[in-house]
Design a protein around this motif. Sequence first.
Motif, PDB file in Angstrom:
ATOM      1  N   GLY A  22      18.939  -5.616  12.462  1.00 58.26           N
ATOM      2  CA  GLY A  22      17.552  -5.653  12.007  1.00 58.26           C
ATOM      3  C   GLY A  22      16.835  -6.944  12.334  1.00 58.26           C
ATOM      4  O   GLY A  22      15.953  -7.383  11.606  1.00 58.26           O
ATOM      5  N   VAL A  23      17.243  -7.558  13.463  1.00 60.43           N
ATOM      6  CA  VAL A  23      16.622  -8.810  13.905  1.00 60.43           C
ATOM      7  C   VAL A  23      16.369  -8.723  15.405  1.00 60.43           C
ATOM      8  O   VAL A  23      16.719  -7.732  16.046  1.00 60.43           O
ATOM      9  CB  VAL A  23      17.535 -10.033  13.582  1.00 60.43           C
ATOM     10  N   SER A  24      15.797  -9.764  15.983  1.00 56.63           N
ATOM     11  CA  SER A  24      15.540  -9.773  17.422  1.00 56.63           C
ATOM     12  C   SER A  24      16.817 -10.113  18.189  1.00 56.63           C
ATOM     13  O   SER A  24      17.756 -10.689  17.638  1.00 56.63           O
ATOM     14  CB  SER A  24      14.456 -10.798  17.764  1.00 56.63           C
ATOM     15  N   HIS A  25      16.813  -9.764  19.486  1.00 57.93           N
ATOM     16  CA  HIS A  25      17.991 -10.089  20.299  1.00 57.93           C
ATOM     17  C   HIS A  25      18.156 -11.596  20.450  1.00 57.93           C
ATOM     18  O   HIS A  25      19.267 -12.101  20.551  1.00 57.93           O
ATOM     19  CB  HIS A  25      17.948  -9.379  21.656  1.00 57.93           C
ATOM     20  N   GLY A  26      17.061 -12.331  20.430  1.00 62.51           N
ATOM     21  CA  GLY A  26      17.127 -13.793  20.489  1.00 62.51           C
ATOM     22  C   GLY A  26      17.815 -14.378  19.262  1.00 62.51           C
ATOM     23  O   GLY A  26      18.552 -15.366  19.353  1.00 62.51           O
ATOM     24  N   THR A  27      17.573 -13.752  18.118  1.00 60.43           N
ATOM     25  CA  THR A  27      18.220 -14.201  16.883  1.00 60.43           C
ATOM     26  C   THR A  27      19.726 -13.998  16.977  1.00 60.43           C
ATOM     27  O   THR A  27      20.513 -14.884  16.610  1.00 60.43           O
ATOM     28  CB  THR A  27      17.642 -13.446  15.667  1.00 60.43           C
ATOM     29  N   ILE A  28      20.149 -12.840  17.487  1.00 63.17           N
ATOM     30  CA  ILE A  28      21.585 -12.585  17.655  1.00 63.17           C
ATOM     31  C   ILE A  28      22.197 -13.617  18.607  1.00 63.17           C
ATOM     32  O   ILE A  28      23.270 -14.162  18.342  1.00 63.17           O
ATOM     33  CB  ILE A  28      21.856 -11.149  18.169  1.00 63.17           C
ATOM     34  N   ALA A  29      21.514 -13.891  19.699  1.00 61.71           N
ATOM     35  CA  ALA A  29      22.007 -14.894  20.659  1.00 61.71           C
ATOM     36  C   ALA A  29      22.164 -16.254  19.977  1.00 61.71           C
ATOM     37  O   ALA A  29      23.163 -16.953  20.185  1.00 61.71           O
ATOM     38  CB  ALA A  29      21.067 -14.995  21.857  1.00 61.71           C
ATOM     39  N   ASN A  30      21.191 -16.613  19.146  1.00 60.63           N
ATOM     40  CA  ASN A  30      21.265 -17.890  18.427  1.00 60.63           C
ATOM     41  C   ASN A  30      22.390 -17.899  17.400  1.00 60.63           C
ATOM     42  O   ASN A  30      23.061 -18.917  17.207  1.00 60.63           O
ATOM     43  CB  ASN A  30      19.930 -18.213  17.754  1.00 60.63           C
ATOM     44  N   TRP A  31      22.606 -16.772  16.728  1.00 61.68           N
ATOM     45  CA  TRP A  31      23.721 -16.686  15.766  1.00 61.68           C
ATOM     46  C   TRP A  31      25.048 -16.858  16.491  1.00 61.68           C
ATOM     47  O   TRP A  31      25.927 -17.571  16.042  1.00 61.68           O
ATOM     48  CB  TRP A  31      23.731 -15.340  15.047  1.00 61.68           C
ATOM     49  N   GLU A  32      25.201 -16.175  17.631  1.00 63.24           N
ATOM     50  CA  GLU A  32      26.450 -16.251  18.383  1.00 63.24           C
ATOM     51  C   GLU A  32      26.690 -17.655  18.932  1.00 63.24           C
ATOM     52  O   GLU A  32      27.841 -18.092  19.039  1.00 63.24           O
ATOM     53  CB  GLU A  32      26.454 -15.245  19.532  1.00 63.24           C
ATOM     54  N   ALA A  33      25.630 -18.342  19.289  1.00 64.17           N
ATOM     55  CA  ALA A  33      25.759 -19.701  19.830  1.00 64.17           C
ATOM     56  C   ALA A  33      25.869 -20.746  18.727  1.00 64.17           C
ATOM     57  O   ALA A  33      26.143 -21.910  19.002  1.00 64.17           O
ATOM     58  CB  ALA A  33      24.564 -20.013  20.728  1.00 64.17           C
ATOM     59  N   GLY A  34      25.645 -20.343  17.484  1.00 60.07           N
ATOM     60  CA  GLY A  34      25.697 -21.291  16.376  1.00 60.07           C
ATOM     61  C   GLY A  34      24.458 -22.161  16.285  1.00 60.07           C
ATOM     62  O   GLY A  34      24.439 -23.160  15.573  1.00 60.07           O
ATOM     63  N   VAL A  35      23.399 -21.784  16.992  1.00 60.88           N
ATOM     64  CA  VAL A  35      22.148 -22.547  16.975  1.00 60.88           C
ATOM     65  C   VAL A  35      21.447 -22.371  15.635  1.00 60.88           C
ATOM     66  O   VAL A  35      20.941 -23.332  15.053  1.00 60.88           O
ATOM     67  CB  VAL A  35      21.227 -22.104  18.141  1.00 60.88           C
ATOM     68  N   THR A  36      21.415 -21.135  15.163  1.00 62.55           N
ATOM     69  CA  THR A  36      20.875 -20.842  13.834  1.00 62.55           C
ATOM     70  C   THR A  36      21.893 -19.987  13.103  1.00 62.55           C
ATOM     71  O   THR A  36      22.821 -19.448  13.716  1.00 62.55           O
ATOM     72  CB  THR A  36      19.537 -20.075  13.898  1.00 62.55           C
ATOM     73  N   ARG A  37      21.723 -19.883  11.802  1.00 62.35           N
ATOM     74  CA  ARG A  37      22.625 -19.040  11.023  1.00 62.35           C
ATOM     75  C   ARG A  37      21.807 -18.133  10.125  1.00 62.35           C
ATOM     76  O   ARG A  37      20.747 -18.529   9.646  1.00 62.35           O
ATOM     77  CB  ARG A  37      23.614 -19.877  10.222  1.00 62.35           C
ATOM     78  N   PRO A  38      22.306 -16.923   9.916  1.00 62.33           N
ATOM     79  CA  PRO A  38      21.576 -16.002   9.035  1.00 62.33           C
ATOM     80  C   PRO A  38      21.745 -16.414   7.579  1.00 62.33           C
ATOM     81  O   PRO A  38      22.714 -17.088   7.228  1.00 62.33           O
ATOM     82  CB  PRO A  38      22.277 -14.665   9.292  1.00 62.33           C
ATOM     83  N   ASN A  39      20.800 -16.000   6.737  1.00 62.95           N
ATOM     84  CA  ASN A  39      21.033 -16.223   5.314  1.00 62.95           C
ATOM     85  C   ASN A  39      22.158 -15.285   4.882  1.00 62.95           C
ATOM     86  O   ASN A  39      22.500 -14.328   5.579  1.00 62.95           O
ATOM     87  CB  ASN A  39      19.744 -16.042   4.492  1.00 62.95           C
ATOM     88  N   ASP A  40      22.748 -15.563   3.741  1.00 61.90           N
ATOM     89  CA  ASP A  40      23.929 -14.810   3.296  1.00 61.90           C
ATOM     90  C   ASP A  40      23.657 -13.315   3.189  1.00 61.90           C
ATOM     91  O   ASP A  40      24.479 -12.493   3.593  1.00 61.90           O
ATOM     92  CB  ASP A  40      24.440 -15.341   1.955  1.00 61.90           C
ATOM     93  N   LYS A  41      22.517 -12.935   2.650  1.00 64.28           N
ATOM     94  CA  LYS A  41      22.183 -11.517   2.473  1.00 64.28           C
ATOM     95  C   LYS A  41      22.061 -10.811   3.818  1.00 64.28           C
ATOM     96  O   LYS A  41      22.603  -9.727   4.015  1.00 64.28           O
ATOM     97  CB  LYS A  41      20.871 -11.401   1.674  1.00 64.28           C
ATOM     98  N   LEU A  42      21.361 -11.433   4.746  1.00 66.41           N
ATOM     99  CA  LEU A  42      21.177 -10.837   6.071  1.00 66.41           C
ATOM    100  C   LEU A  42      22.516 -10.693   6.789  1.00 66.41           C
ATOM    101  O   LEU A  42      22.788  -9.670   7.424  1.00 66.41           O
ATOM    102  CB  LEU A  42      20.210 -11.683   6.902  1.00 66.41           C
ATOM    103  N   TYR A  43      23.376 -11.701   6.664  1.00 63.01           N
ATOM    104  CA  TYR A  43      24.691 -11.634   7.307  1.00 63.01           C
ATOM    105  C   TYR A  43      25.545 -10.519   6.700  1.00 63.01           C
ATOM    106  O   TYR A  43      26.176  -9.747   7.422  1.00 63.01           O
ATOM    107  CB  TYR A  43      25.406 -12.977   7.204  1.00 63.01           C
TER     108      TYR A  43
END
Length: 124
Positions: free
Chosen positions: A46-67
């Motif tokens: 339920g997020v953008s593909h850029g957000t997933i890329a950032n999560w995988e790279a450790g650039v950003t992290r999701p909040n606990d609920k979203l994760y």
Amino acid sequence: MLNDEEISCLITTDLDLLTREYDPDLVKYMRLTLGMNLRQFAKVAGVSHGTIANWEAGVTRPNDKLYQDCVENFINIRNRHKKLPVRDILFNAKTIAHFKKMFLKLNRDDKKEFIKQFTDEGDQ
């Protein structure tokens, strides 16, 4: 020889995923296990593909609920597709590349222990 139930087992258990905190490698593991590209997995999360890329790279992290929502969606999808041959899950190019990268990070003893899990010695 493994039976169908054993073959359908995946590397990371549902309980393990549900109890672990965010980890960039787990995000990538979930996506690759489903055989999805960034855009496809982004729809699951339920997020953008850029957000997933950032999560995988450790650039950003999701909040606990979203994760947790992402993990639960992954588990639901994976459990619907448990009939997928283990070969398709483990031996696709993306999964192999990911495991190679992770394996290189292990120290010598951890590498031996990892390999042992895939031999008869690991069954003892």
